[in-house]
Design a protein around this motif. Structure first.
Motif, PDB file in Angstrom:
ATOM      1  N   SER A   1       0.838  -1.206   0.000  1.00 27.98           N
ATOM      2  CA  SER A   1       0.000   0.000   0.000  1.00 27.98           C
ATOM      3  C   SER A   1       0.876   1.261   0.000  1.00 27.98           C
ATOM      4  N   GLY A   2       1.450   1.635   1.134  1.00 31.98           N
ATOM      5  CA  GLY A   2       2.414   2.735   1.206  1.00 31.98           C
ATOM      6  C   GLY A   2       2.016   4.035   0.518  1.00 31.98           C
ATOM      7  N   PRO A   3       0.791   4.529   0.745  1.00 29.62           N
ATOM      8  CA  PRO A   3       0.413   5.775   0.074  1.00 29.62           C
ATOM      9  C   PRO A   3       1.191   6.966   0.644  1.00 29.62           C
ATOM     10  N   ASN A   4       1.239   8.027  -0.138  1.00 26.34           N
ATOM     11  CA  ASN A   4       1.868   9.247   0.349  1.00 26.34           C
ATOM     12  C   ASN A   4       0.799  10.135   0.974  1.00 26.34           C
ATOM     13  N   MET A   5       1.153  10.729   2.088  1.00 25.09           N
ATOM     14  CA  MET A   5       0.156  11.470   2.856  1.00 25.09           C
ATOM     15  C   MET A   5      -0.118  12.855   2.248  1.00 25.09           C
TER      16      MET A   5
ATOM     17  N   VAL B   1       5.605  -5.174  -2.219  1.00 24.22           N
ATOM     18  CA  VAL B   1       4.632  -5.155  -3.301  1.00 24.22           C
ATOM     19  C   VAL B   1       4.560  -3.728  -3.841  1.00 24.22           C
ATOM     20  N   VAL B   2       5.390  -3.454  -4.814  1.00 25.89           N
ATOM     21  CA  VAL B   2       5.549  -2.078  -5.309  1.00 25.89           C
ATOM     22  C   VAL B   2       5.647  -2.106  -6.835  1.00 25.89           C
ATOM     23  N   ASP B   3       5.133  -1.075  -7.445  1.00 27.69           N
ATOM     24  CA  ASP B   3       5.186  -0.856  -8.879  1.00 27.69           C
ATOM     25  C   ASP B   3       6.521  -1.259  -9.535  1.00 27.69           C
TER      26      ASP B   3
HETATM   27  N1  ARG Z   1       5.365   5.603  -0.877  1.00 28.20           N
HETATM   28  C1  ARG Z   1       5.986   4.859  -1.943  1.00 28.20           C
HETATM   29  C2  ARG Z   1       5.381   5.297  -3.295  1.00 28.20           C
HETATM   30  O1  ARG Z   1       4.290   5.834  -3.318  1.00 28.20           O
HETATM   31  C3  ARG Z   1       5.794   3.375  -1.824  1.00 28.20           C
HETATM   32  C4  ARG Z   1       6.496   2.763  -0.636  1.00 28.20           C
HETATM   33  C5  ARG Z   1       6.939   1.371  -0.911  1.00 28.20           C
HETATM   34  N2  ARG Z   1       7.648   0.773   0.165  1.00 28.20           N
HETATM   35  C6  ARG Z   1       8.933   1.002   0.432  1.00 28.20           C
HETATM   36  N3  ARG Z   1       9.456   0.420   1.488  1.00 28.20           N
HETATM   37  N4  ARG Z   1       9.689   1.721  -0.340  1.00 28.20           N
HETATM   38  O2  ARG Z   1       6.018   5.096  -4.294  1.00 28.20           O
END
Ligand code: ARG
Length: 560
Positions: free
Chosen positions: A121-125, A329-331
């Motif tokens: 998930s890891g959305p940006n605030m 789980v990242v793009d």
């Molecule tokens: N906030 C990051 C983005 O929107 C995703 C974070 C993924 N996790 C990590 N540990 N880098 O691209």
């Protein structure tokens, strides 16, 4: 014992009887076509090469030594030396009878469970969640459920982006417009958009925004309070989205970027001690494998980067959370970043050498023209809008089918609409891009959630109609379609283990689709009501569909 193991041991005995020695473990594969039987053994080809013999002859020899009164009913040599194997109805009947009324459908927990950290998930605030967050959130959550079901200790981590210049911009902007704070994310987004514009155009604003960032970093009470308020408002919004999506993330899983702040100076000094750091143009860098492009871990002005935080997080996950496997789980566009930080983490000893570090990459969601998803004016599409559109389409698709009260209709459309979006994503190979097409996703036909939810509801309605306890010692298998259906049910454990090893939820979807298809045939060809064996098979099938969808994070309904 598992089916494949039982088959291996029969083949092994036949090889012994034929005086053929094998040094590799015997591997049994699924038959690729129905005509080939249930399973296939391909090991003879390798053996033949070694023994300098004709593979078909060896295969024939082995086949003639296979014991046919036990679990195997038919064997055949095919092609260049494959051995096609059909299981006896009797063994299938024993195995399926064993899992009737078993709440794990006979699926064991794995022998060596791991501690798995799943970062997703890891959305940006300070921004609403947009379509770009969807894939990580649903794929990650499906993996969490899958790993957990198989008996691993799973720690979900939501690495939210809660730190950086944007918060300085926001504070400076709020000061300019004379607003103390807002509890609405929509406002914050609007503010952020304007602030960014000012930041790009006005140098004195830029300086002020930067000063505020420093103030937040130094722990200035007022600035920290404002910052915390931004995060709280944003997170509350994320929680609403997670709950709408039936995703299990909560506040407890949030381990934001800022959590690692105090450790970043140590990261730099420890990297320095390991001899990996170089200074280039004033920045602290690591040059990996003679690459010309360095990984920067500290800028010339002292600021840290995304990679620095991730290195700290990796160390924390290994040392403190005791993870043996960490799954990101990242793009796919961040592939290089993860390759680099995994490499650095291992080389510097931040992470033990035997820990599995995996970037579970996924492709992009496209619109119907095959372009990345955008609003007409080029903006990002809000996740909530997209989900609501799906729910309203689902409502149209189902409202004619049954008499629902208004409340039921709301509930059912939500389950169908959310399920459709999630399933469409989870049913394709995650590394592919895919086209988001709600008309296809919300359909009773094809490999869709609605097809599976409908199959489930259908079976449940049959079971309700029969309205009796299924009391049966042994489930009988008396025709070909029943044989195939039961075999399919028994393969579920294998599928889950494979999906878990490769982090590929789509093989669970493909399996469920095939299973539901077989059930539909079984149902067309057989009288089910009043036949306890068939009712029992129906019950186990519906439980399998439910469990599979449950792991994918998709709800079922008793009637549609
Ligand atoms: N906030 C990051 C983005 O929107 C995703 C974070 C993924 N996790 C990590 N540990 N880098 O691209």
């Amino acid at each position: 014992m598992k089916l494949k193991q039982q088959i291996s041991s029969v083949i092994n005995n036949a090889l012994l009887k034929s005086n053929i020695e094998v040094d590799n473990p015997i591997v049994i594969n699924e038959a690729t076509k129905v005509e080939f039987g249930d399973y296939q053994y391909n090991g003879v080809m390798g053996l033949a090469k070694k023994l300098r013999k004709n593979p078909r002859e060896i295969a024939q020899e082995v086949v003639s030594n296979i014991n046919l009164d036990g679990i195997i009913s038919k064997v055949e040599v095919a092609g260049p030396g494959f051995i096609n194997i059909t299981l006896s109805d009797d063994i299938l009947s024993n195995e399926i009878s064993n899992i009737l009324n078993n709440d794990r459908l006979g699926i064991s927990k794995i022998d060596n469970p791991s501690t798995i950290v799943v970062d997703y998930s890891g959305p940006n605030m300070a921004k609403e969640m947009h379509v770009g967050h969807l894939r990580s959130t649903i794929i990650g959550d499906a993996l969490v459920k899958l790993f957990r079901f198989l008996g691993n200790d799973v720690i979900a981590q939501n690495h939210i982006g809660d730190w950086g210049t944007q918060f300085g911009m926001l504070i400076a902007y709020l000061e300019d417009i004379g607003v103390e704070k807002s509890d609405r994310l929509k406002d914050l987004e609007e503010f952020y958009k304007n602030a960014k514009k000012r930041f790009d155009e006005d140098d004195s604003f830029k300086d002020r925004a930067r000063e505020y960032v420093v103030k937040i970093q130094q722990g200035d009470k007022h600035c920290l309070e404002l910052w915390k308020n931004f995060i709280d408002v944003s997170l509350a919004h994320c929680e609403d989205v997670y709950s709408l999506l039936n995703v299990s993330l909560t506040k407890d899983n949030v381990k934001p970027e800022s959590f690692y702040n105090d450790d970043l100076a140590n990261v730099i000094s420890d990297l320095d001690k390991s001899g990996m750091l170089e200074v280039s143009n004033g920045a602290k860098c690591i040059f990996l494998d003679n690459s010309e492009i360095p990984v920067i871990v500290q800028k010339g002005d002292g600021g840290y980067l995304y990679a620095t935080t991730d290195l700290s997080a990796l160390r924390y996950r290994n040392r403190t959370l005791k993870a043996n496997r960490v799954v990101y789980v990242v793009d796919a566009r961040q592939s290089q970043h993860f390759k680099d930080i995994f490499n650095i983490a291992k080389k510097s000893g931040f992470v033990d050498s035997d820990v599995l570090l995996e970037h579970i990459a996924f492709g992009t969601m496209m619109n119907r023209d095959g372009k990345p998803f955008k609003t007409r004016d080029g903006g990002t599409i809000k996740l909530v809008d997209l989900l609501n559109e799906s729910i309203s389409k689902a409502k149209n698709a189902i409202k004619e089918r049954d008499k629902y009260s208004d409340k039921e209709l709301e509930e059912v459309s939500k389950v169908v609409g959310i399920g459709a979006v999630k399933y469409a994503d989870l049913s394709i190979n995650r590394e592919s891009n895919y086209i988001f097409n709600l008309d296809k996703m919300i359909s009773f036909e094809g490999n869709t959630s609605l097809y599976l939810q409908y199959a489930y509801a259908r079976i449940e309605s049959i079971l309700r109609k029969s309205d009796k306890d299924i009391k049966i010692e042994k489930i009988l298998i008396d025709d070909d379609i029943t044989h195939r259906l039961v075999l399919m049910v028994l393969k579920f454990e294998d599928i889950l283990n494979r999906a878990s090893k490769d982090s590929t939820p789509h093989i669970i979807s493909a399996y469920l689709y095939e299973l539901a298809g077989l059930f539909m045939k079984f149902y067309e060809q057989n009288q089910i009501l009043d036949n306890d064996s068939r009712l029992a098979i129906s019950k186990i099938t519906s439980e399998t569909i439910k469990l599979g969808l449950d792991i994918l994070g998709i709800k079922v309904l008793d009637r549609i």
